[in-house]
Design a protein around this motif. Structure first.
Motif, short mmCIF file in Angstrom:
data_model
loop_
_atom_site.label_atom_id
_atom_site.label_comp_id
_atom_site.label_asym_id
_atom_site.label_seq_id
_atom_site.Cartn_x
_atom_site.Cartn_y
_atom_site.Cartn_z
N GLU A 31 17.92 40.02 12.16
CA GLU A 31 18.21 41.24 12.92
C GLU A 31 17.15 41.50 13.99
O GLU A 31 17.46 42.07 15.04
CB GLU A 31 18.31 42.43 11.98
N GLU A 32 15.93 41.09 13.73
CA GLU A 32 14.84 41.31 14.69
C GLU A 32 15.11 40.57 16.00
O GLU A 32 14.94 41.13 17.08
CB GLU A 32 13.51 40.88 14.10
N ALA A 33 15.55 39.32 15.93
CA ALA A 33 15.85 38.54 17.13
C ALA A 33 17.02 39.15 17.89
O ALA A 33 17.00 39.23 19.12
CB ALA A 33 16.14 37.09 16.77
N LEU A 34 18.03 39.59 17.17
CA LEU A 34 19.19 40.21 17.82
C LEU A 34 18.79 41.53 18.48
O LEU A 34 19.20 41.82 19.60
CB LEU A 34 20.30 40.44 16.81
N ARG A 35 17.97 42.31 17.79
CA ARG A 35 17.52 43.58 18.37
C ARG A 35 16.70 43.34 19.63
O ARG A 35 16.84 44.05 20.62
CB ARG A 35 16.69 44.37 17.36
#
Length: 116
Positions: A31-35
């Motif tokens: 989720e961090e990369a997508l965010r």
């Protein structure tokens, strides 16, 4: 709309698509990369002077984005140790947003000198 802004918009959209797709295929639960990719697409590009490390550039971008969004809780979350002097971290986040919110929504240049 002139050709240059339109081209920049297309390049930006393509970059975001590549980043988002890469984030989704490399690690579906990351989720961090997508965010990060989403934040990158939703904010003005950060101008850079000097030679930041990838980590110092990333945290600087995130700080500017959170200030632009006016989200004190998310600015607080960027603190190195948010449990230390909790009231100070909250107060500092609110003060920074009050001082830099409007400026962070526009063009921002981060200057990195010496080591990152």
């Amino acid at each position: 709309m002139s050709a240059r802004p339109r081209t920049a918009l297309v390049v930006r959209a393509a970059l975001v698509s590549v980043l988002a797709c890469g984030a989704l295929t490399a690690c579906g639960s990351d989720e961090e990369a997508l965010r990060y990719a989403t934040d990158y697409a939703n904010h003005e590009p950060l101008g850079v002077v000097g030679y930041p490390t990838s980590d110092s550039l990333r945290i600087t971008q995130q700080l500017v984005w959170r200030l632009a969004d006016g989200k004190a809780g998310e600015v607080e979350a960027l603190a190195a140790d948010p449990d230390d002097a909790r009231g100070d971290v909250e107060r500092t986040a609110r003060n920074w947003i009050r001082s830099f919110h409007e400026g962070a929504k526009g063009k921002v240049t981060a200057e990195f000198y010496d080591e990152g």
